[in-house]
Design a protein around this motif. Sequence first.
Motif, PDB file in Angstrom:
ATOM      1  N   VAL A  66      -6.766   3.637   0.042  1.00 15.00           N
ATOM      2  CA  VAL A  66      -8.067   3.164   1.043  1.00 15.00           C
ATOM      3  C   VAL A  66      -8.219   1.865   0.517  1.00 15.00           C
ATOM      4  CG1 VAL A  66     -10.220   3.845   1.957  1.00 15.00           C
ATOM      5  CG2 VAL A  66      -9.083   5.409   1.649  1.00 15.00           C
ATOM      6  N   THR A  67      -8.291   2.062  -0.888  1.00 16.67           N
ATOM      7  CA  THR A  67      -9.069   1.192  -1.663  1.00 16.67           C
ATOM      8  C   THR A  67      -7.840  -0.693  -1.328  1.00 16.67           C
ATOM      9  OG1 THR A  67     -10.020   1.413  -3.104  1.00 16.67           O
ATOM     10  CG2 THR A  67      -9.175  -0.714  -3.960  1.00 16.67           C
ATOM     11  N   GLY A  68      -6.313  -0.191  -1.415  1.00 11.95           N
ATOM     12  CA  GLY A  68      -5.565  -0.761  -0.919  1.00 11.95           C
ATOM     13  C   GLY A  68      -5.665  -2.386   0.535  1.00 11.95           C
ATOM     14  N   ALA A  69      -5.673  -0.531   1.343  1.00  6.45           N
ATOM     15  CA  ALA A  69      -5.569  -1.178   2.387  1.00  6.45           C
ATOM     16  C   ALA A  69      -6.885  -1.957   2.909  1.00  6.45           C
ATOM     17  CB  ALA A  69      -5.424   0.844   3.842  1.00  6.45           C
ATOM     18  N   VAL A 114       0.889  -1.303  -0.321  1.00  5.25           N
ATOM     19  CA  VAL A 114      -0.103  -0.275  -0.022  1.00  5.25           C
ATOM     20  C   VAL A 114       0.625   1.315  -0.056  1.00  5.25           C
ATOM     21  CG1 VAL A 114      -1.205   0.877   1.514  1.00  5.25           C
ATOM     22  CG2 VAL A 114      -1.489  -0.891   1.171  1.00  5.25           C
ATOM     23  N   ALA A 115       1.948   1.902   0.763  1.00  6.99           N
ATOM     24  CA  ALA A 115       2.689   2.276   1.010  1.00  6.99           C
ATOM     25  C   ALA A 115       3.549   2.754  -0.259  1.00  6.99           C
ATOM     26  CB  ALA A 115       3.745   2.058   2.079  1.00  6.99           C
ATOM     27  N   PHE A 116       4.577   1.921  -0.899  1.00  4.29           N
ATOM     28  CA  PHE A 116       5.075   1.195  -1.887  1.00  4.29           C
ATOM     29  C   PHE A 116       3.706   2.160  -3.477  1.00  4.29           C
ATOM     30  CE2 PHE A 116       6.497  -0.157  -6.063  1.00  4.29           C
ATOM     31  CZ  PHE A 116       7.398   0.410  -6.372  1.00  4.29           C
ATOM     32  N   GLN A 117       2.154   1.859  -3.548  1.00  2.00           N
ATOM     33  CA  GLN A 117       2.002   2.869  -4.662  1.00  2.00           C
ATOM     34  C   GLN A 117       1.407   3.394  -4.756  1.00  2.00           C
ATOM     35  OE1 GLN A 117       1.394   0.688  -7.327  1.00  2.00           O
ATOM     36  NE2 GLN A 117      -0.297   1.760  -7.945  1.00  2.00           N
ATOM     37  N   LEU A 138      -9.157   8.677 -11.791  1.00  5.15           N
ATOM     38  CA  LEU A 138      -8.204   9.023 -11.548  1.00  5.15           C
ATOM     39  C   LEU A 138      -7.193   7.547 -11.731  1.00  5.15           C
ATOM     40  CD1 LEU A 138      -9.616   8.888  -7.668  1.00  5.15           C
ATOM     41  CD2 LEU A 138      -8.170  10.555  -8.735  1.00  5.15           C
ATOM     42  N   PRO A 139      -6.044   6.779 -10.996  1.00  9.02           N
ATOM     43  CA  PRO A 139      -4.923   5.881 -11.437  1.00  9.02           C
ATOM     44  C   PRO A 139      -5.886   4.093 -11.373  1.00  9.02           C
ATOM     45  CG  PRO A 139      -3.933   6.852  -9.691  1.00  9.02           C
ATOM     46  CD  PRO A 139      -5.248   7.407 -10.086  1.00  9.02           C
ATOM     47  N   ALA A 140      -5.589   3.932 -12.730  1.00 10.48           N
ATOM     48  CA  ALA A 140      -6.503   2.789 -12.663  1.00 10.48           C
ATOM     49  C   ALA A 140      -6.503   1.363 -10.739  1.00 10.48           C
ATOM     50  CB  ALA A 140      -5.841   1.601 -13.852  1.00 10.48           C
ATOM     51  N   GLU A 141      -7.144   0.854 -10.790  1.00  6.32           N
ATOM     52  CA  GLU A 141      -8.123  -0.267  -9.543  1.00  6.32           C
ATOM     53  C   GLU A 141      -8.174  -1.448 -10.543  1.00  6.32           C
ATOM     54  OE1 GLU A 141      -7.327   0.715  -6.803  1.00  6.32           O
ATOM     55  OE2 GLU A 141      -6.437   2.240  -7.299  1.00  6.32           O
ATOM     56  N   PRO A 142      -8.206  -2.496  -9.630  1.00  6.45           N
ATOM     57  CA  PRO A 142      -7.568  -2.600  -8.341  1.00  6.45           C
ATOM     58  C   PRO A 142      -6.246  -2.636  -8.597  1.00  6.45           C
ATOM     59  CG  PRO A 142      -8.273  -4.386  -9.462  1.00  6.45           C
ATOM     60  CD  PRO A 142      -8.690  -3.514  -9.745  1.00  6.45           C
ATOM     61  N   GLY A 143      -5.243  -2.175  -7.483  1.00  7.59           N
ATOM     62  CA  GLY A 143      -4.303  -1.530  -7.249  1.00  7.59           C
ATOM     63  C   GLY A 143      -3.046  -2.625  -7.402  1.00  7.59           C
ATOM     64  N   PRO A 144      -2.132  -2.437  -7.268  1.00  8.12           N
ATOM     65  CA  PRO A 144      -1.017  -3.358  -6.838  1.00  8.12           C
ATOM     66  C   PRO A 144      -1.645  -4.507  -5.439  1.00  8.12           C
ATOM     67  CG  PRO A 144       0.321  -2.142  -7.660  1.00  8.12           C
ATOM     68  CD  PRO A 144      -1.210  -2.143  -7.294  1.00  8.12           C
ATOM     69  N   ALA A 145      -1.945  -3.329  -4.233  1.00 11.01           N
ATOM     70  CA  ALA A 145      -2.046  -3.937  -3.050  1.00 11.01           C
ATOM     71  C   ALA A 145      -3.189  -4.659  -2.978  1.00 11.01           C
ATOM     72  CB  ALA A 145      -1.538  -2.828  -2.015  1.00 11.01           C
ATOM     73  N   ALA A 146      -3.957  -3.766  -3.644  1.00  8.60           N
ATOM     74  CA  ALA A 146      -5.782  -4.628  -3.607  1.00  8.60           C
ATOM     75  C   ALA A 146      -5.540  -5.799  -4.196  1.00  8.60           C
ATOM     76  CB  ALA A 146      -6.875  -3.656  -4.029  1.00  8.60           C
ATOM     77  N   LEU A 184      -9.400  -7.037   4.502  1.00  9.63           N
ATOM     78  CA  LEU A 184     -10.252  -8.272   4.931  1.00  9.63           C
ATOM     79  C   LEU A 184      -9.358  -9.344   4.822  1.00  9.63           C
ATOM     80  CD1 LEU A 184     -12.693  -6.195   2.701  1.00  9.63           C
ATOM     81  CD2 LEU A 184     -13.594  -7.280   4.541  1.00  9.63           C
ATOM     82  N   ALA A 185      -8.792  -9.141   3.861  1.00  8.71           N
ATOM     83  CA  ALA A 185      -7.871 -10.629   3.528  1.00  8.71           C
ATOM     84  C   ALA A 185      -7.111 -11.259   5.041  1.00  8.71           C
ATOM     85  CB  ALA A 185      -6.978  -9.959   2.795  1.00  8.71           C
ATOM     86  N   LEU A 186      -6.797 -10.362   6.027  1.00  5.90           N
ATOM     87  CA  LEU A 186      -6.303 -10.763   7.023  1.00  5.90           C
ATOM     88  C   LEU A 186      -6.928 -11.324   7.790  1.00  5.90           C
ATOM     89  CD1 LEU A 186      -3.446  -7.868   7.947  1.00  5.90           C
ATOM     90  CD2 LEU A 186      -3.144 -10.088   7.345  1.00  5.90           C
ATOM     91  N   ALA A 187      -8.749 -10.618   7.730  1.00  4.63           N
ATOM     92  CA  ALA A 187      -9.821 -11.902   8.860  1.00  4.63           C
ATOM     93  C   ALA A 187     -10.293 -12.187   8.003  1.00  4.63           C
ATOM     94  CB  ALA A 187     -10.146  -9.841   9.070  1.00  4.63           C
TER      95      ALA A 187
END
Length: 370
Positions: free
Chosen positions: A48-51, A27-30, A87-95, A56-59
């Motif tokens: 926000v999307t990635g976080a 998330v931070a890198f993206q 805005l930049p394309a989604e989903p990003g790498p973290a998401a 959710l993945a952790l839970a």
Amino acid sequence: MQAPDRLRALAGAGLGTVSGIVFAAAVAFQAYRIADSWGAGHWPLDAVTGASVCALALARRRDPLRTAVAGLAVAALAVLVSGLVHLPAEPGPAASLGLAVLAGSAVRTLPVRTACGVSVGGLAVVAGGLLAHPGSAVPVLGGLVWFTGLATGLTFRLLAVRRRAVVERIRRAERLELARELHDVAAHHIAGIVLQAQAARLVTRKHPERTEGSLADIETAGSEALAATRRVVGLLRDGAPVGHERLDELVEGFEGLKGRVRLRLEAEPSGWPPEVSGTVYRVVRESLTNVARHARHAGTVAVDITQADAVVTVEVTDDASRAPARLRRAGYGLIGMRERLEAVGGTLTVGPRPGPGWSVRATVPTGGRR
């Protein structure tokens, strides 16, 4: 909690911590890359999307279906917003990474139809990203990560199915072997009942006063036969029995451990029922097999067989250094051993000793018969 359970809990906690660090770093890198290339005001949506998806993945272990659906909903909303406001394309790498974890967990654990639904939902999100940003490589990367998550989850699912099939086959084989031994016991007692009934008829004619004693003997033999027969219900006959008579031979000539195994027998094996004798032999054999496979460097291996009242205790220990891999590599033989012990009312405890080494401890009730 036994040692294997503790190890799994620690491994799960450690994996969760590592996953959290990886997600946070992604998330931070993206966010940094978007702020550097698009400008400072363009990174919040992706962050926000990635976080959210990563959280959710952790839970996911609590509810794989709901977390997967929620993650897909967040990603789909981000795709819609990014396409509408440029805005930049989604989903990003973290998401995408979080969605891949959710997909793998869903495919691994959920029913087939539900897992297929989650997979199709993920493909829809990827397709939406491609349509919203046709010239961007981000949705393509997200699709590749998504397919990787699906493949990983499917692989683990197939391995679990295979393991269940092998476990069931081993349990069935163990039940068949035990059934043959118990069948012999039941047949022996039934034959005794028939002989005592025939003798009672003769005694009654000449000595009526002895009838009560003859009936008591028949009742005792019937009770013993019934106790053995209860264990054989539903099982089939197959194989040939092996009992305590061959323990010395087993210990002295065990391949890979010759000269390092010490046997201490403080019991009365001559009074054991056949099913107890066969079970003791099987526990010792399987325990030595595990030592030979996973602890060949053990200096000494102790086989202690003791008896107190109507319970035989078998304990096999070694002094090999503790190896975490040994917990993970517990073979299918332990499943068969546990199945046999449970069939005769016994227990099995397996795990590392307080010091170096490993211990297998089994208790086998004799039923108080001699």
